[in-house]
Scaffold this motif. Structure first.
Motif, PDB file in Angstrom:
ATOM      1  N   LEU A 391       0.834  -1.203   0.000  1.00  0.00           N
ATOM      2  CA  LEU A 391       0.000   0.000   0.000  1.00  0.00           C
ATOM      3  C   LEU A 391       0.865   1.248   0.000  1.00  0.00           C
ATOM      4  O   LEU A 391       0.499   2.261  -0.603  1.00  0.00           O
ATOM      5  CB  LEU A 391      -0.917   0.013   1.225  1.00  0.00           C
ATOM      6  N   LEU A 392       1.996   1.179   0.696  1.00  0.00           N
ATOM      7  CA  LEU A 392       2.912   2.315   0.746  1.00  0.00           C
ATOM      8  C   LEU A 392       4.008   2.169  -0.307  1.00  0.00           C
ATOM      9  O   LEU A 392       4.322   1.062  -0.743  1.00  0.00           O
ATOM     10  CB  LEU A 392       3.527   2.424   2.138  1.00  0.00           C
ATOM     11  N   ASN A 393       4.590   3.284  -0.707  1.00  0.00           N
ATOM     12  CA  ASN A 393       5.657   3.245  -1.707  1.00  0.00           C
ATOM     13  C   ASN A 393       6.964   2.773  -1.069  1.00  0.00           C
ATOM     14  O   ASN A 393       7.009   2.436   0.118  1.00  0.00           O
ATOM     15  CB  ASN A 393       5.803   4.594  -2.402  1.00  0.00           C
ATOM     16  N   HIS A 394       8.030   2.766  -1.853  1.00  0.00           N
ATOM     17  CA  HIS A 394       9.269   2.130  -1.407  1.00  0.00           C
ATOM     18  C   HIS A 394       9.794   2.710  -0.100  1.00  0.00           C
ATOM     19  O   HIS A 394      10.256   1.972   0.778  1.00  0.00           O
ATOM     20  CB  HIS A 394      10.346   2.249  -2.489  1.00  0.00           C
ATOM     21  N   ASP A 395       9.746   4.029   0.052  1.00  0.00           N
ATOM     22  CA  ASP A 395      10.265   4.626   1.282  1.00  0.00           C
ATOM     23  C   ASP A 395       9.165   4.884   2.312  1.00  0.00           C
ATOM     24  O   ASP A 395       9.375   5.603   3.276  1.00  0.00           O
ATOM     25  CB  ASP A 395      11.045   5.912   0.982  1.00  0.00           C
ATOM     26  N   TRP A 396       8.012   4.266   2.125  1.00  0.00           N
ATOM     27  CA  TRP A 396       6.911   4.286   3.096  1.00  0.00           C
ATOM     28  C   TRP A 396       6.389   5.706   3.356  1.00  0.00           C
ATOM     29  O   TRP A 396       5.757   5.971   4.377  1.00  0.00           O
ATOM     30  CB  TRP A 396       7.349   3.651   4.423  1.00  0.00           C
ATOM     31  N   SER A 397       6.607   6.613   2.414  1.00  0.00           N
ATOM     32  CA  SER A 397       6.245   8.009   2.660  1.00  0.00           C
ATOM     33  C   SER A 397       4.848   8.367   2.169  1.00  0.00           C
ATOM     34  O   SER A 397       4.259   9.359   2.629  1.00  0.00           O
ATOM     35  CB  SER A 397       7.258   8.942   1.983  1.00  0.00           C
ATOM     36  N   ASP A 398       4.300   7.574   1.222  1.00  0.00           N
ATOM     37  CA  ASP A 398       2.987   7.898   0.670  1.00  0.00           C
ATOM     38  C   ASP A 398       2.381   6.637   0.078  1.00  0.00           C
ATOM     39  O   ASP A 398       3.052   5.608  -0.060  1.00  0.00           O
ATOM     40  CB  ASP A 398       3.108   8.980  -0.407  1.00  0.00           C
ATOM     41  N   TRP A 399       1.124   6.722  -0.297  1.00  0.00           N
ATOM     42  CA  TRP A 399       0.450   5.580  -0.896  1.00  0.00           C
ATOM     43  C   TRP A 399       1.024   5.293  -2.276  1.00  0.00           C
ATOM     44  O   TRP A 399       1.292   6.213  -3.059  1.00  0.00           O
ATOM     45  CB  TRP A 399      -1.051   5.839  -1.001  1.00  0.00           C
ATOM     46  N   ARG A 400       1.180   4.035  -2.570  1.00  0.00           N
ATOM     47  CA  ARG A 400       1.700   3.622  -3.873  1.00  0.00           C
ATOM     48  C   ARG A 400       0.686   3.905  -4.980  1.00  0.00           C
ATOM     49  O   ARG A 400       1.041   4.310  -6.084  1.00  0.00           O
ATOM     50  CB  ARG A 400       2.045   2.128  -3.851  1.00  0.00           C
ATOM     51  N   SER A 401      -0.603   3.674  -4.683  1.00  0.00           N
ATOM     52  CA  SER A 401      -1.676   3.945  -5.641  1.00  0.00           C
ATOM     53  C   SER A 401      -2.750   4.780  -4.955  1.00  0.00           C
ATOM     54  O   SER A 401      -3.633   4.244  -4.296  1.00  0.00           O
ATOM     55  CB  SER A 401      -2.285   2.649  -6.171  1.00  0.00           C
ATOM     56  N   THR A 402      -2.669   6.080  -5.125  1.00  0.00           N
ATOM     57  CA  THR A 402      -3.679   6.965  -4.535  1.00  0.00           C
ATOM     58  C   THR A 402      -5.051   6.666  -5.108  1.00  0.00           C
ATOM     59  O   THR A 402      -6.067   6.763  -4.405  1.00  0.00           O
ATOM     60  CB  THR A 402      -3.302   8.435  -4.791  1.00  0.00           C
ATOM     61  N   ASP A 403      -5.099   6.265  -6.380  1.00  0.00           N
ATOM     62  CA  ASP A 403      -6.380   5.938  -7.005  1.00  0.00           C
ATOM     63  C   ASP A 403      -7.064   4.794  -6.263  1.00  0.00           C
ATOM     64  O   ASP A 403      -8.270   4.849  -5.994  1.00  0.00           O
ATOM     65  CB  ASP A 403      -6.182   5.559  -8.473  1.00  0.00           C
ATOM     66  N   TYR A 404      -6.287   3.746  -5.936  1.00  0.00           N
ATOM     67  CA  TYR A 404      -6.897   2.625  -5.214  1.00  0.00           C
ATOM     68  C   TYR A 404      -7.308   3.034  -3.808  1.00  0.00           C
ATOM     69  O   TYR A 404      -8.408   2.703  -3.344  1.00  0.00           O
ATOM     70  CB  TYR A 404      -5.948   1.436  -5.135  1.00  0.00           C
ATOM     71  N   VAL A 405      -6.444   3.738  -3.111  1.00  0.00           N
ATOM     72  CA  VAL A 405      -6.760   4.125  -1.738  1.00  0.00           C
ATOM     73  C   VAL A 405      -8.048   4.942  -1.696  1.00  0.00           C
ATOM     74  O   VAL A 405      -8.942   4.687  -0.870  1.00  0.00           O
ATOM     75  CB  VAL A 405      -5.585   4.907  -1.115  1.00  0.00           C
ATOM     76  N   GLU A 406      -8.166   5.904  -2.599  1.00  0.00           N
ATOM     77  CA  GLU A 406      -9.346   6.767  -2.586  1.00  0.00           C
ATOM     78  C   GLU A 406     -10.571   6.095  -3.204  1.00  0.00           C
ATOM     79  O   GLU A 406     -11.696   6.267  -2.716  1.00  0.00           O
ATOM     80  CB  GLU A 406      -9.032   8.069  -3.329  1.00  0.00           C
ATOM     81  N   GLY A 407     -10.353   5.305  -4.271  1.00  0.00           N
ATOM     82  CA  GLY A 407     -11.482   4.740  -4.989  1.00  0.00           C
ATOM     83  C   GLY A 407     -11.917   3.362  -4.521  1.00  0.00           C
ATOM     84  O   GLY A 407     -13.081   2.977  -4.739  1.00  0.00           O
ATOM     85  N   GLY A 408     -11.001   2.616  -3.873  1.00  0.00           N
ATOM     86  CA  GLY A 408     -11.329   1.254  -3.469  1.00  0.00           C
ATOM     87  C   GLY A 408     -11.152   0.978  -1.993  1.00  0.00           C
ATOM     88  O   GLY A 408     -12.033   0.407  -1.344  1.00  0.00           O
ATOM     89  N   LEU A 409     -10.012   1.380  -1.442  1.00  0.00           N
ATOM     90  CA  LEU A 409      -9.689   1.015  -0.068  1.00  0.00           C
ATOM     91  C   LEU A 409     -10.532   1.777   0.954  1.00  0.00           C
ATOM     92  O   LEU A 409     -11.096   1.170   1.881  1.00  0.00           O
ATOM     93  CB  LEU A 409      -8.198   1.239   0.194  1.00  0.00           C
ATOM     94  N   ILE A 410     -10.620   3.079   0.825  1.00  0.00           N
ATOM     95  CA  ILE A 410     -11.403   3.860   1.776  1.00  0.00           C
ATOM     96  C   ILE A 410     -12.865   3.448   1.768  1.00  0.00           C
ATOM     97  O   ILE A 410     -13.475   3.274   2.839  1.00  0.00           O
ATOM     98  CB  ILE A 410     -11.217   5.368   1.540  1.00  0.00           C
ATOM     99  N   PRO A 411     -13.501   3.263   0.607  1.00  0.00           N
ATOM    100  CA  PRO A 411     -14.888   2.742   0.636  1.00  0.00           C
ATOM    101  C   PRO A 411     -15.007   1.389   1.320  1.00  0.00           C
ATOM    102  O   PRO A 411     -15.992   1.132   2.019  1.00  0.00           O
ATOM    103  CB  PRO A 411     -15.249   2.665  -0.853  1.00  0.00           C
TER     104      PRO A 411
END
Length: 419
Positions: A391-411
């Motif tokens: 879910l997080l990018n290589h350095d754990w600083s942000d989401w790897r796929s903001t589209d999934y987090v906002e469109g799939g994971l949060i719902p």
């Protein structure tokens, strides 16, 4: 496709800080008047808190069972930052993995845990281990080279308690390493690296007592032929659950099945635990039948038929959440503790991800996605390994796929997680 992950036999859930520091000291968590309103019990298909409210977990796996034997990512971010990131989207739980080897080493060292300086240099080599440890200490200034592995777990538990996130401990491996395959020596009771006595001892230790996995021990043909079956599963499960419950009677205990924990059918339907004729009987778990939860894993990423995928989940164990089903002999809460997919622009919109999300929301079933980690200290011999399923990018600083987090994971979180 990602390699199939291990399926632990038993797990536990604890919901407050300070989980790890009391190694070898007996204690019981007090009944709590505020969050998390513990201890929890099961009631039919649901997990209940002390207020009688349903508890539904919605979270991610945070691996810690690799060679270093501490949770991943701390060379890139602080514990507080990582936990806050999860909390920011509404997650309420983490599945935190560890290896029995960690406990074995403590026993071998007269009850003294390994410091981080030793853990990193033994796993990554003197040069790289020292460098990575320096980054960990820079991001987590409360730690020193002498901080132990258990103290790191303790710090994570404390931060999760502060931010009201449940901690689900998972004994992911016996030997500290990437999980897993059928020839890794960790597959089954009495496999090369799966000493049953050490396993049981580890469950009763003050690491708060999780347990193990079930997959075919292909490296050991005799063991596979003679023991890889439901009959032996039941024998050892009862041994492990008794150890956990005696050590702390307030903890939930999660049961996992065979074939990488993709099936629990005979447990749910009350059919013969082959090759014997015995059946699963809640009366065998004297005094703690209301502490048992089932878990399943699913990595059917190529699924194109949603009805078939959901039907398979039902037949393999989710039937336990259908008390009116004529074939349901034993009713339990069921959690999907591992599922996942590549965090790219399209995978989250395919049948597998959308179908599982719909199923979890419809059933109000808890879940832990694989995986939070954007990278690993070491995996399969490769240091600083990139995790494209993270879910997080290589350095754990942000989401790897903001589209999934906002469109799939949060719902999905909003459709399942208890407040």
């Amino acid at each position: 496709m990602k390699s199939i992950l291990q399926a632990p036999f038993l797990h536990l859930l604890a919901a407050s800080g300070g989980l790890f520091s009391q190694f070898a000291e007996s204690r019981t968590l007090p009944r709590q008047s505020g969050w998390p309103f513990a201890p929890f019990v099961t009631s039919g298909r649901d997990i209940k808190d002390t207020q009688g409210q349903n508890v539904v977990y919605a979270g991610a796996n945070w691996p810690g069972a690799g060679e270093v034997m501490i949770p991943e990512g701390l060379q890139y971010q602080s514990i507080e930052t990582i936990v806050t990131k999860m909390k920011s989207i509404g997650m309420n739980a983490i599945r935190l993995t560890f290896a029995i080897e960690l406990i074995d080493q403590i026993y071998a060292n007269d009850g003294v845990d390994v410091p981080l300086s030793t853990a990193f240099t033994e796993a990554l080599g003197a040069q790289n281990g020292t460098a990575i440890l320096g980054q960990v200490l820079a991001n987590n200034p409360s730690f020193t080279e002498s901080t132990t592995r258990l103290e790191v777990y303790d710090a994570i538990a404390a931060e999760c308690a502060k931010q009201e996130i449940f901690v689900h401990l998972d004994n992911h491996m016996s030997r500290g390493a990437w999980c897993c395959n059928t020839e890794d020596g960790n597959s089954w009771f009495n496999d090369v690296d799966f000493n049953v006595d050490n396993w049981t001892r580890g469950l009763a230790a003050r690491l708060n007592r999780p347990a193990k996995r079930a997959r075919s021990p292909d490296n050991n043909p005799a063991l596979k032929e003679n023991s890889y079956n439901w009959q032996d599963w039941y024998k050892y499960i009862k041994q492990g659950t008794d150890a956990i419950h005696k050590a702390d009677p307030e903890l939930l205990i999660f049961l996992s099945g065979l074939n990488f924990d993709t099936t629990m059918t005979p447990v749910v339907r009350g059919t013969a635990l082959t090759p014997g004729s015995e059946t699963f009987d809640l009366a065998d778990f004297d005094g703690y039948a209301d502490k048992l939860v089932l878990e399943l894993h699913n990595y059917d990423n190529g699924a194109t038929d949603c009805a078939a995928l959901q039907g398979g989940l039902h037949n393999n164990g989710y039937q336990a959440m259908s008390p009116d089903d004529a074939a349901t002999a034993n009713v339990f809460p069921v959690l999907l503790t591992e599922f996942g997919f590549n965090q790219n622009a399209t995978e989250w919109q395919r049948t597998y991800a959308t179908c599982l999300a719909d199923y979890m929301v419809t059933l109000k079933s808890g879940w832990f996605i694989w995986v939070l980690a954007g990278s690993y200290y070491v995996r399969d011999g490769v240091q600083d390994y990139e995790e494209t399923w993270g879910l997080l990018n290589h350095d754990w600083s942000d989401w790897r796929s903001t589209d999934y987090v906002e469109g799939g994971l949060i719902p999905l979180i909003r459709g399942t997680a208890s407040p």
